[in-house]
Motif scaffolding. Structure first.
Motif, PDB file in Angstrom:
ATOM      1  N   GLN A   1     -53.497 -26.724 -42.021  1.00 24.90           N
ATOM      2  CA  GLN A   1     -53.980 -27.933 -42.686  1.00 24.90           C
ATOM      3  C   GLN A   1     -55.033 -27.593 -43.747  1.00 24.90           C
ATOM      4  N   THR A   2     -55.881 -26.620 -43.461  1.00 24.04           N
ATOM      5  CA  THR A   2     -56.884 -26.187 -44.441  1.00 24.04           C
ATOM      6  C   THR A   2     -56.195 -25.634 -45.686  1.00 24.04           C
ATOM      7  N   TYR A   3     -55.155 -24.843 -45.486  1.00 26.85           N
ATOM      8  CA  TYR A   3     -54.381 -24.300 -46.602  1.00 26.85           C
ATOM      9  C   TYR A   3     -53.818 -25.433 -47.456  1.00 26.85           C
ATOM     10  N   LEU A   4     -53.184 -26.408 -46.813  1.00 25.26           N
ATOM     11  CA  LEU A   4     -52.594 -27.521 -47.567  1.00 25.26           C
ATOM     12  C   LEU A   4     -53.648 -28.256 -48.375  1.00 25.26           C
ATOM     13  N   LEU A   5     -54.802 -28.495 -47.775  1.00 23.32           N
ATOM     14  CA  LEU A   5     -55.868 -29.188 -48.496  1.00 23.32           C
ATOM     15  C   LEU A   5     -56.439 -28.328 -49.617  1.00 23.32           C
ATOM     16  N   ALA A   6     -56.588 -27.030 -49.367  1.00 21.82           N
ATOM     17  CA  ALA A   6     -57.175 -26.129 -50.369  1.00 21.82           C
ATOM     18  C   ALA A   6     -56.296 -25.998 -51.614  1.00 21.82           C
ATOM     19  N   VAL A   7     -54.984 -25.978 -51.420  1.00 23.08           N
ATOM     20  CA  VAL A   7     -54.089 -25.835 -52.577  1.00 23.08           C
ATOM     21  C   VAL A   7     -53.688 -27.189 -53.157  1.00 23.08           C
ATOM     22  N   GLY A   8     -54.194 -28.258 -52.558  1.00 25.80           N
ATOM     23  CA  GLY A   8     -53.907 -29.586 -53.072  1.00 25.80           C
ATOM     24  C   GLY A   8     -52.494 -30.056 -52.776  1.00 25.80           C
ATOM     25  N   GLU A   9     -51.874 -29.476 -51.776  1.00 27.03           N
ATOM     26  CA  GLU A   9     -50.507 -29.837 -51.410  1.00 27.03           C
ATOM     27  C   GLU A   9     -50.514 -31.184 -50.698  1.00 27.03           C
ATOM     28  N   GLN A  10     -49.708 -32.074 -51.155  1.00 28.14           N
ATOM     29  CA  GLN A  10     -49.649 -33.410 -50.564  1.00 28.14           C
ATOM     30  C   GLN A  10     -48.425 -33.590 -49.674  1.00 28.14           C
ATOM     31  N   ALA A  11     -47.846 -32.502 -49.215  1.00 30.39           N
ATOM     32  CA  ALA A  11     -46.655 -32.569 -48.375  1.00 30.39           C
ATOM     33  C   ALA A  11     -47.003 -33.159 -47.019  1.00 30.39           C
ATOM     34  N   PRO A  12     -46.089 -33.919 -46.447  1.00 35.76           N
ATOM     35  CA  PRO A  12     -46.330 -34.408 -45.093  1.00 35.76           C
ATOM     36  C   PRO A  12     -46.225 -33.257 -44.098  1.00 35.76           C
ATOM     37  N   CYS A  13     -47.093 -33.278 -43.113  1.00 40.99           N
ATOM     38  CA  CYS A  13     -47.061 -32.182 -42.135  1.00 40.99           C
ATOM     39  C   CYS A  13     -46.098 -32.476 -40.995  1.00 40.99           C
ATOM     40  N   LEU A  14     -45.755 -33.725 -40.797  1.00 41.19           N
ATOM     41  CA  LEU A  14     -44.882 -34.142 -39.698  1.00 41.19           C
ATOM     42  C   LEU A  14     -45.411 -33.650 -38.356  1.00 41.19           C
ATOM     43  N   CYS A  15     -46.721 -33.559 -38.266  1.00 38.19           N
ATOM     44  CA  CYS A  15     -47.358 -33.015 -37.072  1.00 38.19           C
ATOM     45  C   CYS A  15     -47.085 -33.836 -35.820  1.00 38.19           C
ATOM     46  N   PHE A  16     -47.079 -35.121 -35.940  1.00 39.74           N
ATOM     47  CA  PHE A  16     -46.840 -35.988 -34.796  1.00 39.74           C
ATOM     48  C   PHE A  16     -45.671 -36.924 -35.080  1.00 39.74           C
ATOM     49  N   GLY A  17     -44.735 -36.438 -35.874  1.00 43.08           N
ATOM     50  CA  GLY A  17     -43.597 -37.256 -36.238  1.00 43.08           C
ATOM     51  C   GLY A  17     -43.914 -38.208 -37.376  1.00 43.08           C
ATOM     52  N   SER A  18     -45.129 -38.155 -37.840  1.00 42.29           N
ATOM     53  CA  SER A  18     -45.576 -39.030 -38.911  1.00 42.29           C
ATOM     54  C   SER A  18     -45.298 -38.373 -40.262  1.00 42.29           C
ATOM     55  N   LYS A  19     -45.023 -39.182 -41.250  1.00 40.63           N
ATOM     56  CA  LYS A  19     -44.817 -38.652 -42.596  1.00 40.63           C
ATOM     57  C   LYS A  19     -46.114 -38.692 -43.403  1.00 40.63           C
ATOM     58  N   GLU A  20     -47.226 -38.811 -42.679  1.00 37.54           N
ATOM     59  CA  GLU A  20     -48.536 -38.831 -43.313  1.00 37.54           C
ATOM     60  C   GLU A  20     -48.767 -37.515 -44.063  1.00 37.54           C
ATOM     61  N   ARG A  21     -49.230 -37.631 -45.265  1.00 38.54           N
ATOM     62  CA  ARG A  21     -49.486 -36.441 -46.079  1.00 38.54           C
ATOM     63  C   ARG A  21     -50.750 -35.731 -45.595  1.00 38.54           C
ATOM     64  N   ALA A  22     -50.826 -34.457 -45.905  1.00 36.73           N
ATOM     65  CA  ALA A  22     -51.996 -33.659 -45.518  1.00 36.73           C
ATOM     66  C   ALA A  22     -53.255 -34.337 -46.033  1.00 36.73           C
ATOM     67  N   SER A  23     -54.213 -34.487 -45.138  1.00 32.93           N
ATOM     68  CA  SER A  23     -55.464 -35.169 -45.478  1.00 32.93           C
ATOM     69  C   SER A  23     -56.540 -34.698 -44.508  1.00 32.93           C
ATOM     70  N   ILE A  24     -57.724 -35.196 -44.715  1.00 34.36           N
ATOM     71  CA  ILE A  24     -58.802 -34.866 -43.791  1.00 34.36           C
ATOM     72  C   ILE A  24     -58.464 -35.402 -42.403  1.00 34.36           C
ATOM     73  N   ARG A  25     -57.695 -36.452 -42.338  1.00 34.39           N
ATOM     74  CA  ARG A  25     -57.274 -37.022 -41.046  1.00 34.39           C
ATOM     75  C   ARG A  25     -56.334 -36.057 -40.303  1.00 34.39           C
ATOM     76  N   THR A  26     -55.353 -35.487 -41.002  1.00 35.67           N
ATOM     77  CA  THR A  26     -54.441 -34.538 -40.358  1.00 35.67           C
ATOM     78  C   THR A  26     -55.191 -33.258 -39.993  1.00 35.67           C
ATOM     79  N   TRP A  27     -56.146 -32.882 -40.835  1.00 32.98           N
ATOM     80  CA  TRP A  27     -56.972 -31.715 -40.541  1.00 32.98           C
ATOM     81  C   TRP A  27     -57.789 -31.963 -39.264  1.00 32.98           C
TER      82      TRP A  27
END
Length: 128
Positions: A84-110
């Motif tokens: 998640q830190t990597y995604l935030l650092a590179v500005g990647e807005q891809a969804p992580c699908l961490c909990f089945g959610s399509k929520e994009r990488a954010s401080i919340r997913t981190w």
């Protein structure tokens, strides 16, 4: 008391993560392209992540020692937090699908990833 809360909290979070990824496995597998995993490598990677999370969640209700569950949770949480830190650092807005959610990488997913890390550390520390 902290051991019980950390152990079962970790188990619940990991079980939710497993069900979320397994429920939309194709999308989770595709999301690994963000980390450079494509094709067969993405398939193996997705299967490995779901399997390891499932085994770690099952450890919670097994007679495995608290310290082992804590170390496992710490390792998983560290990996998830780094991702998640990597995604935030590179500005990647891809969804992580961490909990089945399509929520994009954010401080919340981190923060969710860091929660796994903290529960693992709490369990490891309290059990040691």
């Amino acid at each position: 008391m902290i051991v019980v809360v950390a152990r079962y909290g970790l188990g619940i979070v990991l079980a939710l993560a497993v069900f979320g990824k397994a429920g939309n496995f194709a999308a989770f597998r595709s999301s690994l392209a963000t980390f450079g995993l494509r094709g067969r490598l993405a398939q193996v990677g997705a299967f490995t992540v779901v399997t390891v999370e499932a085994l770690a969640a099952l450890m919670v209700v097994s007679p495995v020692a608290d310290v082992v569950v804590g170390v496992t949770g710490t390792c998983l949480g560290a990996c998830f937090t780094v991702a998640q830190t990597y995604l935030l650092a590179v500005g990647e807005q891809a969804p992580c699908l961490c909990f089945g959610s399509k929520e994009r990488a954010s401080i919340r997913t981190w923060a969710r990833a860091a929660l796994v890390l903290l529960m693992g550390l709490a369990l490891w520390g309290a059990a040691a």
